[in-house]
Design an enzyme around this catalytic site. Structure first.
Site, PDB file in Angstrom:
ATOM      1  N   GLU A 189       0.688  -1.256   0.064  1.00 15.15           N
ATOM      2  CA  GLU A 189      -0.175  -0.056   0.033  1.00 15.15           C
ATOM      3  C   GLU A 189       0.892   1.256   0.044  1.00 15.15           C
ATOM      4  O   GLU A 189       0.378   2.437  -0.130  1.00 15.15           O
ATOM      5  CB  GLU A 189      -0.905  -0.059   1.217  1.00 15.15           C
ATOM      6  CG  GLU A 189      -0.260   0.076   2.625  1.00 15.15           C
ATOM      7  CD  GLU A 189       0.138  -1.553   3.178  1.00 15.15           C
ATOM      8  OE1 GLU A 189       0.866  -2.197   2.286  1.00 15.15           O
ATOM      9  OE2 GLU A 189      -0.038  -1.564   4.359  1.00 15.15           O
ATOM     10  N   SER A 239       8.547  -8.568   5.235  1.00 12.36           N
ATOM     11  CA  SER A 239       9.594  -8.760   6.499  1.00 12.36           C
ATOM     12  C   SER A 239       9.450 -10.082   7.076  1.00 12.36           C
ATOM     13  O   SER A 239       8.383 -10.603   7.063  1.00 12.36           O
ATOM     14  CB  SER A 239       9.366  -7.426   7.091  1.00 12.36           C
ATOM     15  OG  SER A 239       7.917  -7.863   7.629  1.00 12.36           O
ATOM     16  N   CYS A 294      16.532  -6.998  -0.219  1.00  9.13           N
ATOM     17  CA  CYS A 294      16.614  -7.795   0.646  1.00  9.13           C
ATOM     18  C   CYS A 294      17.935  -8.623   0.397  1.00  9.13           C
ATOM     19  O   CYS A 294      18.522  -9.621   0.965  1.00  9.13           O
ATOM     20  CB  CYS A 294      15.512  -8.991   0.416  1.00  9.13           C
ATOM     21  SG  CYS A 294      15.475  -9.539  -1.098  1.00  9.13           S
TER      22      CYS A 294
END
Ligand code: NAD
Length: 512
Positions: A189, A239, A294
């Site tokens: 979002e 996450s 990441c």
């Protein structure tokens, strides 16, 4: 400039509200609205409609209704739509990179790299007719043939993070769709615009309505996907705490799940490393995309004080030239962080490292970006003397911060990596083939580089970490993607000759 960008960026028309795409229709219904920032300026650029449970259920119903016809569409026809999609992604590269820059803050050269990596997954999905070939054995018994085929799961869902709003969705739905599934995507979002735009391009390429649906939203939308019986499988990237929640909730609800989580990627710098090359490759891997990758290298483990001192000296020198600034200036090396809260969190980690005894060698906590004073910037930061007990070492920072840990031996360096809770990516800088081989054989990490700082597998391999960087058995995209989005079915077939009748057999059937 990256080859995918043929011309300079033109500003996109400002969208006021980013909505959903359900059954091929744009929709704006929202349980709530949330601001979407332009992180380069710190201003609100647009808003996103956060879907209610009812809207998500409509998207699932659209995907369910589209499934029978799509499942029965020949793989070659499904792949043909992906060929057109690839072309449209390339034709619209400038617009897509502009949208990524506006909402994420990535500089155009970096956004173009993200898009290119995404397109490579579309290219791989174009091989569906080949990838979906089954396995066949004639005469597994007298007059009996057997084969395995890979059938689609049905409706599958994808939930994606903010840091790759184009590439990570493209890890998922091109492969899921060519395998015959229908899809509901819940993007981040925080930067939903580019994700929605490329989904519209796929419809322009000829995708039938309902096959791919996009619902923007937050936890309410995610929970609706995780608990709905019609959703057969869930792919998640984000996450680790959320990945763990997604995996446990999805599997408790009977779904297949792959949930990719956070990371702490170490680079070992051996005493024999080619230090100039190591420094320039560490620069890009630690600070590119503001460290919001990441696979970003966030810890350099220097083996011996001599190489550590040389590394710190060369790195701090090279960092003087780093340019942080607005996404719209292609000369910048990296842009802002995604939100003011995230910037404060990153700065907080640097503060905590300092207060716990580390030395901030290059301090990016208060960068000056003239004309963009309200943007969410942190400059490149280098910290020496970090130890394994510090919070900044234990947790993922996800910012432009490179921490140096000093150790005495390679064994100690590997122990450090293997003891860390994350195991996404890692790299070793060395000229010693034996050390490199030992490293790749024994390091407890899923993706390993040897003098390669960001060993992100190409689209025809698969992407996945170890330990708490991946929950589930199958990695993302590549061959594992095909397996994740299909169910194996094995069929055994015999056509008895007319008139031949056999008696009942009560023992376990064998070939004898
Ligand atoms: P995030 O976990 O905050 O959000 C990811 C997705 O989960 C978003 O769509 C979000 O709306 C949703 N979500 C957030 N909170 C939720 C909740 N409480 N319940 C249900 N859904 C929720 O991650 P992010 O900040 O968007 O992305 C950055 C993180 O993603 C970093 O940790 C990074 O390492 C990780 N990441 C991992 C990979 C990988 O391949 N392993 C790739 C990219 C990013």
């Amino acid at each position: 400039m990256n080859s995918i960008l043929k011309e300079p960026l033109q500003p996109a028309a400002n969208t006021t509200i980013t909505g959903h795409l359900i059954n091929g229709q744009e929709r704006l219904d929202a349980a709530r609205l949330q601001d979407v920032y332009n992180p380069s300026t710190g201003e609100v650029g647009s808003q996103v409609a956060l879907a209610s449970k009812a809207t998500v259920e409509e998207a699932i119903a659209a995907a369910q209704a589209a499934f029978p016809a799509w499942r029965d569409t020949p793989p070659a026809k499904r792949a043909r739509i992906m060929f057109k999609f690839k072309q449209l992604l390339e034709d619209n590269a400038a617009r897509i990179c502009e949208l990524i820059g506006r909402e994420h803050g990535k500089i155009a050269h970096d956004a173009a790299g993200e898009l290119q990596r995404g397109i490579e997954n579309v290219e791989y999905a174009c091989a569906a007719p080949e990838l979906l070939k089954g396995e066949y054995t004639r005469n597994v018994g007298p007059g009996i043939d057997s084969w395995s085929e890979f059938q689609p799961m049905g409706v599958v869902a994808g939930i994606t993070p903010f840091n790759f709003p184009v590439m990570v969705p493209l890890w998922m739905y091109p492969m899921a769709l060519v395998c015959g599934n229908t899809f509901v995507l819940k993007p981040s979002e925080r930067d939903p615009g580019p994700t929605l735009f490329i989904a519209q391009l796929l419809h322009e390429a000829g995708l039938p309505p309902g096959v791919l649906n996009v619902v923007n939203g937050d936890k309410e939308a995610v929970d609706a996907l995780l608990t709905d019986k019609r959703v057969q499988a869930v792919s998640f990237v984000g996450s680790t705490p959320i990945a763990e929640y997604i995996y446990s909730t999805a599997t408790a609800n009977g779904k297949r799940c792959q949930a990719l989580g956070g990371a702490k990627n170490h680079a070992i710098v051996m005493p024999d490393a080619d230090l100039d090359n190591a420094v320039s490759s560490l620069l890009g891997a630690a600070f590119g995309s503001s460290g919001e990758r990441c696979m970003a290298l966030s810890v350099a483990v220097a083996v011996g004080d001599e190489i550590a001192d040389a590394l710190i000296a060369k790195m701090s020198q090279a960092m003087q030239a780093l340019k942080v600034g607005a996404f719209s200036d292609a000369n910048n090396d990296f842009g802002p962080l995604i939100t003011a809260q995230h910037r404060d969190k990153v700065v907080g980690f640097v503060d905590s490292a300092e207060s716990q005894g580390a030395r901030v060698v290059v301090d990016g906590r208060m960068p000056t970006v003239p004309g963009y004073e309200q943007g969410f910037y942190v400059g490149g930061t280098l910290i020496d003397g970090v130890t394994a007990d510090m919070d900044s070492y234990k947790q993922e920072i996800f910012g432009p911060v490179l921490q140096v840990v000093r150790v005495k031996t390679m064994d100690e360096a590997m122990q450090l990596i293997n003891d860390h809770e994350y195991g996404n990516g890692t790299c070793i800088y060395t000229r010693d083939g034996e050390a490199a081989r030992w490293f790749s054989d024994h390091v407890q990490v899923g993706m390993v580089g040897i003098n390669v700082p960001l060993p992100v597998p190409v689209a025809f391999h698969s992407f996945g970490g170890w330990k708490r960087s991946l929950f589930g058995d199958l990695s993302a995209y590549g061959p594992d993607g095909v397996r994740f989005y299909t169910r194996r079915k094995t069929i055994t077939q015999r056509w008895p000759s007319a008139g031949v009748r056999e008696g009942a057999v009560f023992s376990m059937p064998t070939m004898n």
